[in-house]
Design a protein around this motif. Structure first.
Motif, PDB file in Angstrom:
ATOM      1  N   ARG A  76      -8.978  -0.893  -4.003  1.00  0.00           N
ATOM      2  CA  ARG A  76      -9.833  -1.744  -4.829  1.00  0.00           C
ATOM      3  C   ARG A  76      -9.114  -2.169  -6.106  1.00  0.00           C
ATOM      4  O   ARG A  76      -9.266  -3.309  -6.564  1.00  0.00           O
ATOM      5  N   LEU A  77      -8.301  -1.251  -6.658  1.00  0.00           N
ATOM      6  CA  LEU A  77      -7.552  -1.569  -7.871  1.00  0.00           C
ATOM      7  C   LEU A  77      -6.524  -2.665  -7.603  1.00  0.00           C
ATOM      8  O   LEU A  77      -6.367  -3.603  -8.396  1.00  0.00           O
ATOM      9  N   GLU A  78      -5.827  -2.564  -6.467  1.00  0.00           N
ATOM     10  CA  GLU A  78      -4.839  -3.580  -6.098  1.00  0.00           C
ATOM     11  C   GLU A  78      -5.521  -4.928  -5.860  1.00  0.00           C
ATOM     12  O   GLU A  78      -4.984  -5.975  -6.239  1.00  0.00           O
ATOM     13  N   GLU A  79      -6.681  -4.927  -5.212  1.00  0.00           N
ATOM     14  CA  GLU A  79      -7.419  -6.168  -4.978  1.00  0.00           C
ATOM     15  C   GLU A  79      -7.837  -6.801  -6.306  1.00  0.00           C
ATOM     16  O   GLU A  79      -7.796  -8.024  -6.455  1.00  0.00           O
ATOM     17  N   PHE A  80      -8.215  -5.966  -7.269  1.00  0.00           N
ATOM     18  CA  PHE A  80      -8.606  -6.471  -8.586  1.00  0.00           C
ATOM     19  C   PHE A  80      -7.415  -7.124  -9.282  1.00  0.00           C
ATOM     20  O   PHE A  80      -7.514  -8.233  -9.816  1.00  0.00           O
TER      21      PHE A  80
END
Length: 258
Positions: free
Chosen positions: A230-234
Motif C-alpha cells: 500500500r505504501l508503494e502504491e501511494f
C-alpha cells in the motif's frame, strides 16, 4: 374558293379521343394511389416496430438495473453474514483470552492452559485474535461491522486505544511461553513414545509452541507485506501526480472557470 381543308376525321375517332382525354387523368391518379398507400402503411409499420424496439430496450435496461441491484444486495448480504459469523467466533475467542489472561483467582497461565486443555487449532485462533486486537488498538485502519439506524453496515475505522494496547501487547509471546512449558512437560512424561497422527494434528504433541511461533511470524509478515504494498502504491500515485500535473484552469470569455 374555300382553301380551308375540311376535317375528315370520323366522328367515332373524335369520341374516342375525348374519352381518352377525360379518363387518362383518372387512370394516372388511380395508378399512384396504391404506391402512396403502400408507403404510408410501411411507414406506419416501421414507426410501430421502432416504438416496440424502444420499449423492449427500456425493459431490458430496467431488468439489467434490477439484476445489478439484486446482485449488490446479495453480495452485501454475504459479506454481512460472514462478518456476523466472524463476530460470533471472535466473541468466543475473546472469552477464552479473558479466561487465560485476565480472569482473577485462576492460577498462573500454565495452570489455566492445563485446565482448558486447548487444541492446537484453538490456540492458533487465539494467536490470530490477539494479533488482530493489537493491530486495532494501534490505530491501524481496518473494516468493522457497525449498526446505524437499525441497519448493519461496514465502516473503515482508524482509532488508537492506549488502554487496549497496554492490555493486549505481548500476550502472544506470553501464550507461546506458556505452551512451551506444556510441551516440555509432555516430552518429559512421554519421552520417545509414539504419538498418533490424529493426536499430533489435534493436540500438537510437544511442538505446539513451534507452530504458534511460526503462526505469529507468518501473520505479521503478511501484514507487513500488505503495508509495504500500500505504501508503494501511494508513492507511485504521488509520483504520477507530480509527473503529470493537471492543466491549469483558464477563465472563459465570461470570466468563469470551467
Amino acid at each position: 374558293k374555300n382553301t380551308l381543308r375540311k376535317d375528315t376525321t370520323p366522328p367515332s375517332t373524335i369520341m374516342k379521343v375525348h374519352f381518352i382525354t377525360l379518363i387518362l387523368p383518372v387512370l394516372l391518379s388511380s395508378a399512384f394511389v396504391p404506391q402512396f398507400i403502400s408507403k404510408r402503411v410501411v411507414g406506419q409499420k416501421s414507426s410501430g416496430l421502432f416504438s416496440t424496439a424502444q420499449s423492449e430496450i427500456e425493459k431490458l435496461r430496467q431488468r439489467a438495473k434490477e439484476l445489478r441491484e439484486s446482485a449488490q444486495r446479495d453480495e452485501h448480504s454475504v459479506h454481512l453474514a460472514q462478518a456476523e459469523k466472524k463476530a460470533k467466533e471472535d466473541g468466543k475467542t475473546d472469552q477464552l483470552i479473558h479466561a487465560l489472561f485476565f480472569e482473577e483467582g485462576a492460577g498462573s497461565l500454565v495452570d489455566r492452559l492445563h485446565k482448558k486443555n486447548l487444541s492446537i487449532d484453538t490456540l492458533e485462533r487465539i494467536v490470530d485474535r490477539l494479533d488482530e486486537r493489537e493491530v486495532i488498538a494501534e490505530g491501524k485502519e481496518h473494516v468493522c461491522l457497525v449498526e446505524k439506524d437499525g441497519k448493519a453496515t461496514f465502516e473503515r475505522v482508524s482509532k488508537r486505544d492506549e488502554n487496549e494496547l497496554a492490555k493486549i501487547q505481548g500476550k502472544i509471546e506470553d501464550l507461546i511461553e506458556g505452551v512451551k512449558v506444556l510441551d516440555e512437560e509432555f516430552r518429559a512424561k512421554n519421552g520417545q513414545k509414539h504419538v498418533s497422527h490424529t493426536e499430533d494434528q489435534h493436540w500438537g504433541s510437544d511442538k505446539r509452541h513451534v507452530r504458534l511461533t511460526s503462526r505469529a511470524h507468518e501473520i505479521r509478515r503478511e501484514r507487513e507485506e500488505q503495508f509495504q504494498k500500500r505504501l508503494e502504491e501511494f508513492y507511485e500515485a504521488q509520483r504520477l501526480k507530480k509527473d503529470n500535473p493537471a492543466p491549469p484552469k483558464v477563465k472563459d470569455d465570461h470570466g468563469f472557470i470551467p
